[in-house]
Design an enzyme around this catalytic site. Structure first.
Site, PDB file in Angstrom:
ATOM      1  N   ARG A  45       0.813  -1.215   0.000  1.00 41.59           N
ATOM      2  CA  ARG A  45       0.000   0.000   0.000  1.00 41.59           C
ATOM      3  C   ARG A  45       0.848   1.267   0.000  1.00 41.59           C
ATOM      4  O   ARG A  45       0.325   2.359  -0.137  1.00 41.59           O
ATOM      5  CB  ARG A  45      -0.941   0.008   1.199  1.00 41.59           C
ATOM      6  CG  ARG A  45      -1.935  -1.132   1.145  1.00 41.59           C
ATOM      7  CD  ARG A  45      -2.705  -1.207   2.449  1.00 41.59           C
ATOM      8  NE  ARG A  45      -3.474   0.003   2.664  1.00 41.59           N
ATOM      9  CZ  ARG A  45      -4.676   0.229   2.170  1.00 41.59           C
ATOM     10  NH1 ARG A  45      -5.250  -0.686   1.429  1.00 41.59           N
ATOM     11  NH2 ARG A  45      -5.317   1.339   2.405  1.00 41.59           N
ATOM     12  N   GLN A 111      -3.390  -9.024   9.960  1.00 41.51           N
ATOM     13  CA  GLN A 111      -3.816  -8.982   8.561  1.00 41.51           C
ATOM     14  C   GLN A 111      -2.742  -9.604   7.667  1.00 41.51           C
ATOM     15  O   GLN A 111      -2.936  -9.719   6.465  1.00 41.51           O
ATOM     16  CB  GLN A 111      -4.038  -7.520   8.136  1.00 41.51           C
ATOM     17  CG  GLN A 111      -5.140  -6.814   8.892  1.00 41.51           C
ATOM     18  CD  GLN A 111      -5.161  -5.311   8.597  1.00 41.51           C
ATOM     19  OE1 GLN A 111      -4.359  -4.552   9.124  1.00 41.51           O
ATOM     20  NE2 GLN A 111      -6.063  -4.882   7.746  1.00 41.51           N
ATOM     21  N   HIS A 129      -6.548 -12.769   7.358  1.00 42.05           N
ATOM     22  CA  HIS A 129      -6.390 -12.853   5.897  1.00 42.05           C
ATOM     23  C   HIS A 129      -5.781 -14.190   5.473  1.00 42.05           C
ATOM     24  O   HIS A 129      -5.293 -14.332   4.361  1.00 42.05           O
ATOM     25  CB  HIS A 129      -5.520 -11.702   5.374  1.00 42.05           C
ATOM     26  CG  HIS A 129      -6.209 -10.367   5.421  1.00 42.05           C
ATOM     27  ND1 HIS A 129      -5.597  -9.198   5.056  1.00 42.05           N
ATOM     28  CD2 HIS A 129      -7.463 -10.020   5.800  1.00 42.05           C
ATOM     29  CE1 HIS A 129      -6.444  -8.186   5.201  1.00 42.05           C
ATOM     30  NE2 HIS A 129      -7.578  -8.658   5.666  1.00 42.05           N
ATOM     31  N   CYS A 161      -4.570 -30.655  -7.254  1.00 40.74           N
ATOM     32  CA  CYS A 161      -4.734 -31.605  -6.156  1.00 40.74           C
ATOM     33  C   CYS A 161      -4.266 -33.006  -6.577  1.00 40.74           C
ATOM     34  O   CYS A 161      -4.609 -33.487  -7.667  1.00 40.74           O
ATOM     35  CB  CYS A 161      -6.201 -31.654  -5.738  1.00 40.74           C
ATOM     36  SG  CYS A 161      -6.552 -32.802  -4.398  1.00 40.74           S
ATOM     37  N   CYS A 164      -7.736 -35.311  -6.540  1.00 38.69           N
ATOM     38  CA  CYS A 164      -8.839 -35.140  -7.496  1.00 38.69           C
ATOM     39  C   CYS A 164      -8.481 -34.247  -8.685  1.00 38.69           C
ATOM     40  O   CYS A 164      -9.339 -33.964  -9.516  1.00 38.69           O
ATOM     41  CB  CYS A 164     -10.075 -34.595  -6.771  1.00 38.69           C
ATOM     42  SG  CYS A 164      -9.986 -32.853  -6.351  1.00 38.69           S
ATOM     43  N   SER A 202      -0.603  -0.931  10.986  1.00 38.55           N
ATOM     44  CA  SER A 202      -1.774  -1.025  10.119  1.00 38.55           C
ATOM     45  C   SER A 202      -2.320   0.374   9.883  1.00 38.55           C
ATOM     46  O   SER A 202      -2.385   1.186  10.805  1.00 38.55           O
ATOM     47  CB  SER A 202      -2.868  -1.892  10.760  1.00 38.55           C
ATOM     48  OG  SER A 202      -4.054  -1.833   9.973  1.00 38.55           O
ATOM     49  N   GLY A 229       2.564   6.949   9.327  1.00 32.69           N
ATOM     50  CA  GLY A 229       1.493   7.390   8.446  1.00 32.69           C
ATOM     51  C   GLY A 229       0.181   7.479   9.201  1.00 32.69           C
ATOM     52  O   GLY A 229       0.009   6.847  10.242  1.00 32.69           O
ATOM     53  N   ASP A 244       9.720   3.978  14.024  1.00 33.14           N
ATOM     54  CA  ASP A 244       9.943   2.629  13.509  1.00 33.14           C
ATOM     55  C   ASP A 244       9.304   1.616  14.473  1.00 33.14           C
ATOM     56  O   ASP A 244       9.564   1.658  15.680  1.00 33.14           O
ATOM     57  CB  ASP A 244      11.457   2.407  13.409  1.00 33.14           C
ATOM     58  CG  ASP A 244      11.801   1.007  12.966  1.00 33.14           C
ATOM     59  OD1 ASP A 244      11.940   0.801  11.756  1.00 33.14           O
ATOM     60  OD2 ASP A 244      11.919   0.121  13.836  1.00 33.14           O
ATOM     61  N   VAL A 245       8.482   0.724  13.946  1.00 31.78           N
ATOM     62  CA  VAL A 245       7.731  -0.189  14.833  1.00 31.78           C
ATOM     63  C   VAL A 245       8.656  -1.082  15.667  1.00 31.78           C
ATOM     64  O   VAL A 245       8.364  -1.375  16.830  1.00 31.78           O
ATOM     65  CB  VAL A 245       6.706  -1.069  14.068  1.00 31.78           C
ATOM     66  CG1 VAL A 245       5.546  -0.223  13.559  1.00 31.78           C
ATOM     67  CG2 VAL A 245       7.360  -1.851  12.952  1.00 31.78           C
TER      68      VAL A 245
HETATM   69 ZN    ZN Z   1      -8.863 -32.350  -4.357  1.00 29.36          ZN
END
Ligand code: ZN
Length: 261
Positions: A45, A111, A129, A161, A164, A202, A229, A244-245
């Protein structure tokens, strides 16, 4: 100003945040892309710096792109998946893990899909997420660990897969997909129980996660924001840190230790 574990004296804001954490009976962290930036993972972002600079994420990492053109999706996502797996947690992740070990943090809602909170040692992590840890068949629900996904690619570079032969999708929330209901319900419950919601890295702009601070505030809890920000909640924050985090959170842990000693 020095770099590592800056003293609380040099970071009065960190001391204030440490005080809030000390006074809180239930502190919950909410983290976004900014906490992983010091690990070297760019925040898409951030204009001009993002991973997505050369592609339109809405086009490539969209559920419709996955379904409609899985070859193109995987040509983009396959290297990204393995690239993300190579990053390591930074002192901000480690600080949150340390707070949890000390009983000062209930859980981390994130997130991020990069699994760095787990790598740092956090135990209760709600990944709203999803994460890169696994990928699942879209038909039979077979699930594959990240390390096993590489073996699923067919000659077209599409993961299928083993059971299947249907499409396998990373267990991350793509654009156009709903967030996992169970994880969101847990996040909501935590946000409503929290005395303190510690928002880290965030921008608090992407819903429904961006609504969690409102939930905490509505129940009489407080919010603290550690991010670079602006956010829509800056005016509501009991403490607002924009350094700075990694440095800020290291200073918070140091401040908690000092007072305890
Ligand atoms: Zn499958």
């Amino acid at each position: 100003m020095t770099t590592t574990a800056a003293s609380s004296a040099s970071r009065p804001g960190a001391a204030d945040l440490a005080q809030l954490i000390r006074a809180s009976e239930c502190t919950v962290a909410l983290t976004g892309a900014g906490i992983s930036v010091p690990s070297g993972i760019p925040d898409f972002r951030t204009p001009g710096k993002g991973l997505w600079e050369k592609v339109d994420p809405m086009e490539v990492a969209h559920i419709d792109a996955f379904r409609g053109d899985p070859k193109r999706f995987w040509s983009f996502y396959r290297p990204r998946l393995h690239g993300l797996d190579g990053f390591e947690p930074n002192p901000a992740h480690e600080a949150l893990a340390e707070l949890e070990r000390r009983g000062a943090l209930e859980a981390v809602i994130t997130q991020n899909i990069d699994t760095l909170h787990h790598k740092a040692g956090s135990e209760r992590v709600i990944e709203v997420h999803g994460s890169i840890r696994t990928a699942s068949c879209q038909v039979c629900d077979a699930t594959y660990e990240l390390a096993a996904v590489e073996e699923l690619f067919d000659d077209d570079g599409v993961a299928v897969c083993r059971g299947c032969t249907s499409l396998v999708k990373p267990d991350v929330v793509l654009f156009g997909e709903l967030l996992p209901a169970e994880a969101m319900a847990e996040a909501e419950a935590l946000a409503s129980r929290a005395d303190l919601l510690l928002c880290v890295g965030s921008s608090l702009e992407v819903y429904p996660v961006a609504g969690l601070p409102s939930t905490t505030l509505a129940r009489g809890g407080r919010i603290a924001i550690v991010t670079q920000g602006p956010t829509p909640y800056d005016g509501d924050a009991a403490v607002r840190l924009d350094g700075d985090v990694a440095e800020e959170l290291s200073a918070v842990v140091a401040a908690l230790s000092q007072r305890r000693a």
